[in-house]
Design an enzyme around this catalytic site. Sequence first.
Site, PDB file in Angstrom:
ATOM      1  N   ARG A  88      12.625  -7.184  81.609  1.00  0.00           N
ATOM      2  CA  ARG A  88      13.686  -8.166  81.406  1.00  0.00           C
ATOM      3  C   ARG A  88      14.765  -7.931  82.447  1.00  0.00           C
ATOM      4  O   ARG A  88      15.171  -6.776  82.691  1.00  0.00           O
ATOM      5  CB  ARG A  88      14.258  -8.026  79.990  1.00  0.00           C
ATOM      6  CG  ARG A  88      15.605  -8.673  79.795  1.00  0.00           C
ATOM      7  CD  ARG A  88      15.993  -8.849  78.357  1.00  0.00           C
ATOM      8  NE  ARG A  88      17.441  -8.862  78.183  1.00  0.00           N
ATOM      9  CZ  ARG A  88      18.256  -9.848  78.576  1.00  0.00           C
ATOM     10  NH1 ARG A  88      17.774 -10.917  79.182  1.00  0.00           N
ATOM     11  NH2 ARG A  88      19.558  -9.765  78.390  1.00  0.00           N
ATOM     12  N   ASP A 205      30.456  -9.480  82.036  1.00  0.00           N
ATOM     13  CA  ASP A 205      31.772  -9.587  81.414  1.00  0.00           C
ATOM     14  C   ASP A 205      32.082  -8.260  80.729  1.00  0.00           C
ATOM     15  O   ASP A 205      31.196  -7.434  80.543  1.00  0.00           O
ATOM     16  CB  ASP A 205      31.811 -10.746  80.398  1.00  0.00           C
ATOM     17  CG  ASP A 205      30.690 -10.671  79.376  1.00  0.00           C
ATOM     18  OD1 ASP A 205      29.576 -11.112  79.696  1.00  0.00           O
ATOM     19  OD2 ASP A 205      30.910 -10.127  78.284  1.00  0.00           O
ATOM     20  N   ARG A 218      27.842 -13.287  90.008  1.00  0.00           N
ATOM     21  CA  ARG A 218      26.670 -13.008  89.167  1.00  0.00           C
ATOM     22  C   ARG A 218      25.392 -13.151  89.982  1.00  0.00           C
ATOM     23  O   ARG A 218      24.491 -12.337  89.891  1.00  0.00           O
ATOM     24  CB  ARG A 218      26.634 -13.956  87.958  1.00  0.00           C
ATOM     25  CG  ARG A 218      27.532 -13.495  86.821  1.00  0.00           C
ATOM     26  CD  ARG A 218      27.122 -14.134  85.511  1.00  0.00           C
ATOM     27  NE  ARG A 218      27.393 -15.555  85.481  1.00  0.00           N
ATOM     28  CZ  ARG A 218      28.570 -16.093  85.225  1.00  0.00           C
ATOM     29  NH1 ARG A 218      29.609 -15.318  84.973  1.00  0.00           N
ATOM     30  NH2 ARG A 218      28.731 -17.393  85.203  1.00  0.00           N
TER      31      ARG A 218
END
Length: 233
Positions: A88, A205, A218
């Site tokens: 992931r 964040d 990001r």
Amino acid sequence: MSTPHNQAQKGEIAKTVLMPGDPLRAKFLAEHYLEDVHQFNAVRNMFGYTGYYHGKQVSIMGSGMGQPSIGIYSHELFTQYDVEAIIRIGSCGSLQKDVHLRDIIIVQGSCTDSNFAHQFELPGTYSAISSYDLLEKAVEQAKLKNATYHVGNVIASDIFYHADQDSGKKWASMGCLGVEMESYALFATAAYLGKKALTLLTVSDSLVTQEETTAKEREQTFTTMMEIALEIA
Ligand code: ADE
């Protein structure tokens, strides 16, 4: 042969699958990093692609958000498509003051507020961990790339908007580095099926400082994490 959520035929998916949450990110990554790309899934717009990275076959597919979603896709990949490892690649909120925006977390273990593992009817609490083999390789790659990284526990929550405002602080007090929403179900599914899994996260964040990264930032940090994942795939 297909499943209710994946139209791929057997043989169309590589032994290792990289899973960002967002299917559009899977599309972007496949188009930018892989050669000879072939799309194998579009059911529910959960796009999946197979291609080659430096001659090595790799697949990239969205997982969706949350443990039920990654639980479905990972189960099908492992059981119907002979996938051996899922990595992931996602984002998380930091729970610690020394875990900064854009840092990478290589997830060693995952705690949860989810009931996901109840299905296994264990006589206790299951500790969900990553594959040590993949974890070790990810650490080696992070060092080679001079990335700022942390290795440790995270909390995989079923809840994004918590009624209990202090829940993050409670997990932080037990050393959890970050909060995300998928790793526990992925690790537990892999363990149950005798397969390998790893979660790499970039901090998007902070629940400590309330800062957030911009979309551009990001994308840039995601690049380092993606390259680590591709190298170890
Ligand atoms: N993913 C990225 N940031 C998150 C947060 N603050 N909580 C849960 N999942 C996240």
